[in-house]
Design an enzyme around this catalytic site. Sequence first.
Site: not given
Ligand code: F6P
Length: 366
Positions: A76, A129, A131
């Site tokens: 990110r 994703t 989600d």
């Molecule tokens: O967007 C995908 C996701 O796995 C969400 O379900 C979760 O809130 C987030 O990413 C977790 O992000 P990270 O991998 O940066 O902890």
Amino acid sequence: MAQKFRKIGVLTSGGDAPGMNAAVRAVTRAALARGVEVMGIIGGYRGLIHDELIPLTSGDVSNKIQLSGTFLYSDRCLEFKEEAGMQKAIATLKKHEIDGVIAIGGDGTFRGATDLSARGIPTIGIPGTIDNDITASDNTIGFNTAMQSVIENVDRLRDTCESHARCNVVEVMGRGAGDITINTAIATGAVDCVIPECPFDEDACVEKIIRLRRAGKRSFLIIVSEAFPELGEALVKRINNTTKELAEKEGNDRLWVESKFCRFAHLVRGGTPTLSDRLLATKMGVYAVDELLAGKSDLIVIEQNGELASMNIAYSQVLDRMYKGTLKEGMLDKFTAEQIADMEAFIKAKKETFAKTYAMFEEITG
Ligand code: F6P
């Protein structure tokens, strides 16, 4: 006349999702089949800023379709949100003579795709994703695999719950969307679920567990969306305390439903991609290449009723916000009255479908 594409870039960005590799493979193979070279951009938009790219041959994407994660890596990238970072990214694209980009990820990835499009780099997004929170698309790559992982693990918890007459409250990912939660609650026979889209009645949930325990039920599962980070553990405490007090009051220790909390978190973001995620990724990858080479840009690939289509990214972002009720003033200004009416009708239908699913869950859940 559409631009002649000689070389394109492909990247994966944001949270990884099972099936991303299958999408990269499909993009690569489809582009090569159309006489277009492919560069893999390492680590999402960060790879563009820091000039980390690798040429992708057909062999490079061999033996990848079954692998989870993303072999291009993901990130990110905050730097890409700044104009200076974006200009570095554009310079890298120009240096490598890349004519267009396919960006696989979620809503953050698509914002990046719009930024590139606005600066003259044709870019197409593919929703990857777990989600399933890209409102315009019925499915996103990784969603099915994540749900499969949830149900496999919840089934394991069920085994031990049944032996000990216990309750397990399980928190699952999904960010602000309850899609993983509601579907896996249905598929695991959970007694309740907590999702952002529908109200949760905690009293009724506890009463239900007591009623079912009195009737002889032994295993209880509750699936909670990560949108409620405190709720799962608090609910466990409440079920423990309430049923223990009741057991003591009635002198019947069988009424105590010992409860445990389990947060699956990233556990369900790995694992072998399911058949449907591999198919979706492959179809979307090929479709994205066709759209890009046809001269289109600033679009995402979506699936609706089993058919692929593409949609303007700004339009799809408004759908996301309408769905979540987070529209801000001025966001609809660039759309016609007819487009807004179409969006509203789409959201209404989507919410009705979700509400029906939830009503069905409630009806068949004991
Ligand atoms: O967007 C995908 C996701 O796995 C969400 O379900 C979760 O809130 C987030 O990413 C977790 O992000 P990270 O991998 O940066 O902890």
